[in-house]
Motif scaffolding. Structure first.
Motif, PDB file in Angstrom:
ATOM      1  N   ASP A  41       0.628   3.359 -13.618  1.00 43.06           N
ATOM      2  CA  ASP A  41      -0.718   3.113 -13.096  1.00 43.06           C
ATOM      3  C   ASP A  41      -0.663   1.917 -12.158  1.00 43.06           C
ATOM      4  O   ASP A  41      -0.696   0.766 -12.579  1.00 43.06           O
ATOM      5  N   GLY A  96       0.746  11.774  -9.392  1.00 45.32           N
ATOM      6  CA  GLY A  96       0.402  10.385  -9.125  1.00 45.32           C
ATOM      7  C   GLY A  96       1.640   9.507  -9.020  1.00 45.32           C
ATOM      8  O   GLY A  96       1.540   8.286  -8.999  1.00 45.32           O
ATOM      9  N   THR A 131       4.536   7.313  -7.777  1.00 47.94           N
ATOM     10  CA  THR A 131       4.689   6.402  -6.647  1.00 47.94           C
ATOM     11  C   THR A 131       6.016   5.663  -6.747  1.00 47.94           C
ATOM     12  O   THR A 131       6.611   5.565  -7.826  1.00 47.94           O
ATOM     13  N   THR A 136      -2.740   1.362  -9.433  1.00 43.77           N
ATOM     14  CA  THR A 136      -3.970   1.222  -8.648  1.00 43.77           C
ATOM     15  C   THR A 136      -4.213  -0.217  -8.212  1.00 43.77           C
ATOM     16  O   THR A 136      -4.496  -0.474  -7.046  1.00 43.77           O
ATOM     17  N   ASP A 137      -4.114  -1.154  -9.140  1.00 42.60           N
ATOM     18  CA  ASP A 137      -4.367  -2.563  -8.839  1.00 42.60           C
ATOM     19  C   ASP A 137      -3.101  -3.403  -8.924  1.00 42.60           C
ATOM     20  O   ASP A 137      -3.160  -4.616  -9.093  1.00 42.60           O
ATOM     21  N   ARG A 159       2.352   1.968  -3.343  1.00 42.13           N
ATOM     22  CA  ARG A 159       1.369   2.473  -4.307  1.00 42.13           C
ATOM     23  C   ARG A 159       0.858   3.867  -3.953  1.00 42.13           C
ATOM     24  O   ARG A 159       0.033   4.421  -4.669  1.00 42.13           O
ATOM     25  N   THR A 160       1.336   4.452  -2.869  1.00 44.57           N
ATOM     26  CA  THR A 160       0.845   5.753  -2.404  1.00 44.57           C
ATOM     27  C   THR A 160       1.527   6.886  -3.165  1.00 44.57           C
ATOM     28  O   THR A 160       2.759   6.975  -3.166  1.00 44.57           O
ATOM     29  N   PRO A 161       0.744   7.767  -3.815  1.00 42.92           N
ATOM     30  CA  PRO A 161       1.342   8.897  -4.541  1.00 42.92           C
ATOM     31  C   PRO A 161       2.050   9.865  -3.600  1.00 42.92           C
ATOM     32  O   PRO A 161       1.722   9.967  -2.420  1.00 42.92           O
ATOM     33  N   GLU A 218       0.833  -1.210   0.000  1.00 48.50           N
ATOM     34  CA  GLU A 218       0.000   0.000   0.000  1.00 48.50           C
ATOM     35  C   GLU A 218       0.865   1.257   0.000  1.00 48.50           C
ATOM     36  O   GLU A 218       0.589   2.210  -0.742  1.00 48.50           O
TER      37      GLU A 218
END
Length: 173
Positions: free
Chosen positions: A97, A55, A57, A99-100, A47-49, A44
């Motif tokens: 990207d 954005g 990371t 996110t997932d 993945r945090t900006p 987590e």
């Protein structure tokens, strides 16, 4: 138990050596520095900006550098066919990207691309030239690739340093 990026022991860069030893040492040092910025963080956190509106990371940087390794060392220099894990014609910035994204898998991709990059250049001369696949068809030598990769990592490691500080206050190294 929550997965965290593994700790690493960074190998110090060489202070004396021939040109090949120096460029390989500095490139490896910067590869390890990026991993050092990720060490001990959860998926987590990776993945945090950094800070809005960016954005950017740490995991995005790891994914990006895995693809940059493949692009310069394997596709362009060694003329290997590369199946990029993130890039697509429809979404060329998919590496950022996250996110997932699966952080553990993405770090494994990074390590694999570094191994494949080493394998692509073993025994090859720094003076060996190639013409880039796209977009402009410029001619480079392997020395240029090493120097560019050191620059690319150094720039992104600066970003990584700021992101890491924003996440948990860790600075330096």
């Amino acid at each position: 138990m929550t997965w965290t990026a593994p700790q690493i022991t960074r190998t110090p860069e060489a202070y004396v050596g021939d040109e090949r030893t120096m460029v390989e040492g500095w490139l490896d040092y910067h590869r390890q520095t990026l991993l050092l910025k990720c060490a001990g963080l959860t998926a987590e956190q990776l993945r945090t900006p950094s800070v809005a509106p960016s954005g950017l990371t740490l995991l995005g940087l790891v994914r990006h550098m895995a693809e940059v390794e493949a692009w310069w060392f394997r596709e362009n220099f060694a003329r290997q066919t590369v199946d990029y894990p993130y890039f697509t014609e429809k979404n060329p910035d998919a590496d950022f990207d996250v996110t997932d994204a699966d952080a553990e898998a993405d770090l494994a991709v990074f390590h694999r691309e570094v191994e494949l990059a080493w394998a692509a250049v073993v025994g090859r001369s720094l003076d060996e030239t190639f013409t880039e696949v796209r977009p402009k068809g410029r001619t480079f030598n392997l020395r240029w690739v090493y120097l560019h990769m050191i620059e690319e990592y150094a720039r992104h490691n600066g970003h990584a340093d700021l992101i890491r500080e924003r996440l948990d206050g860790v600075t330096g190294d």
